[in-house]
Design an enzyme around this catalytic site. Structure first.
Site, short mmCIF file in Angstrom:
data_model
loop_
_atom_site.label_atom_id
_atom_site.label_comp_id
_atom_site.label_asym_id
_atom_site.label_seq_id
_atom_site.Cartn_x
_atom_site.Cartn_y
_atom_site.Cartn_z
N CYS A 156 -0.32 7.95 3.74
CA CYS A 156 0.67 7.98 4.80
C CYS A 156 0.54 9.32 5.52
O CYS A 156 0.77 10.36 4.91
CB CYS A 156 2.08 7.81 4.26
SG CYS A 156 3.34 7.93 5.53
N ARG A 193 -5.91 -1.26 8.96
CA ARG A 193 -4.86 -0.60 9.72
C ARG A 193 -4.30 0.60 8.95
O ARG A 193 -4.54 1.75 9.30
CB ARG A 193 -3.74 -1.60 10.05
CG ARG A 193 -2.78 -1.12 11.15
CD ARG A 193 -1.68 -0.20 10.66
NE ARG A 193 -0.84 -0.80 9.64
CZ ARG A 193 0.09 -0.13 8.97
NH1 ARG A 193 0.27 1.17 9.19
NH2 ARG A 193 0.82 -0.73 8.04
#
Length: 312
Positions: free
Chosen positions: A252, A26
């Site tokens: 990120c 993920r």
């Protein structure tokens, strides 16, 4: 694979076992520039499970506009139904995401908050308090349905726009997430600026405010090479849940200075050397990361993957 290494030399006052919360499928893949085919994602999760990982974050039920790399959540999740004895949490941002996840049988979800206002705005288009208000019905409904809820808290140690983040500021939001009803809390070092003393200070303050160590996980990025040192500091405090990403995948997408997550192989090498049980077969895990790196067209950034794969 190097037989007999790492040599097991236990250290005092460390937990006997650590649960690795694998985030490569993920958090790792959502940061890829190209979209990984659904069948490759499914095989990745199956291979991770075969390597002994018992918690594998499978996907994210967010709007495809925000994370197009995981737009196939409805296609992927049913392909994981045959995996037994493995927790497959999924990220949900709101009630719509919860509806989509639960409809497919998800029994573990995660919400994703921020300790800083700037990142909350950039990531969720809300203030910190507005994001908590958004999570409130999600957590409440999940708990009513006996769905396990993890609360991610990002920017716990530093923010690229706001700089150092005061410990008391992090504790306030962390406690608010737990007060909503989250079962566990993952402390994110989103841009990798934490150091061991800072880690232990935050953990101690959370304990003082009533958040037990048993409910805390840690999620370190290795931007400044501190992820393993910070993990050891957390273990010394009693933390037994550590987030990691197979092969060091991910960063990120909303924080440009963030590099990859702590590589699961690097974590397992350290833990096994300390005599801490993980249930993970390092050889199978390394082979899985090499396999995925080939599909992504680049070598794994994990030092352990590189070292072990060169010896085969």
């Amino acid at each position: 694979m190097t037989d007999g290494l790492p040599m097991e030399v236990p250290a005092q006052d460390l937990p006997p076992r650590v649960r690795i919360h694998e985030v490569g499928a993920r958090d790792g893949l959502q940061n890829e520039k190209t979209v990984v085919p659904t069948e490759v994602k499914a095989e990745f999760v199956h291979r991770l499970a075969a390597a002994g990982l018992t918690t594998i974050e499978a996907t994210s039920f967010v709007h495809p506009k925000w994370v197009p790399q995981l737009a196939d959540a409805e296609l992927l999740f049913p392909q994981l139904e045959d995996i037994k004895g493995v927790a497959l949490p999924v990220l949900v941002p709101n009630e719509r995401g919860l509806d989509r996840a639960v409809a497919l049988g998800a029994r573990r979800i995660a919400v994703f908050g921020s300790a800083t206002e700037t990142f909350a705005r950039r990531n969720l288009n809300r203030t910190v308090d507005e994001s908590l208000a958004m999570f409130e019905p999600v957590v409440a409904r999940a708990k009513d349905d006996k769905v396990h809820v993890r609360g991610y808290l990002s920017m716990c140690f530093g923010d690229p726009w706001e700089g150092p983040v005061p410990v008391h500021q992090v504790v306030r939001v962390a406690k608010a997430l737990m007060d909503l009803g989250c079962d566990e809390l993952s402390l994110g070092d989103t841009i990798g600026v934490a150091t061991p003393g800072h880690v232990q200070a935050l953990l101690a303050q959370l304990n003082e405010e009533g958040v037990p160590t048993s409910a805390i996980g840690v999620h370190f990025h290795d931007t400044y090479g501190q992820a393993l040192a910070n993990t050891l500091a957390a273990l010394q405090h009693g933390v037994t849940t550590v987030d990691a990403s197979a092969g060091g995948l991910g960063g990120c997408p909303y924080a440009k200075s963030a590099t990859g997550n702590l590589a699961t192989e690097d974590l397992v090498w350290m833990l096994h050397g300390l005599g801490i049980e993980t249930g993970v077969d390092l050889g199978l895990l390394t082979a899985t990361s090499v396999w995925m790196a080939e599909r992504l067209g680049r070598p794994s950034p994990s030092r352990t993957v590189r070292a072990l794969s060169h010896k085969e």
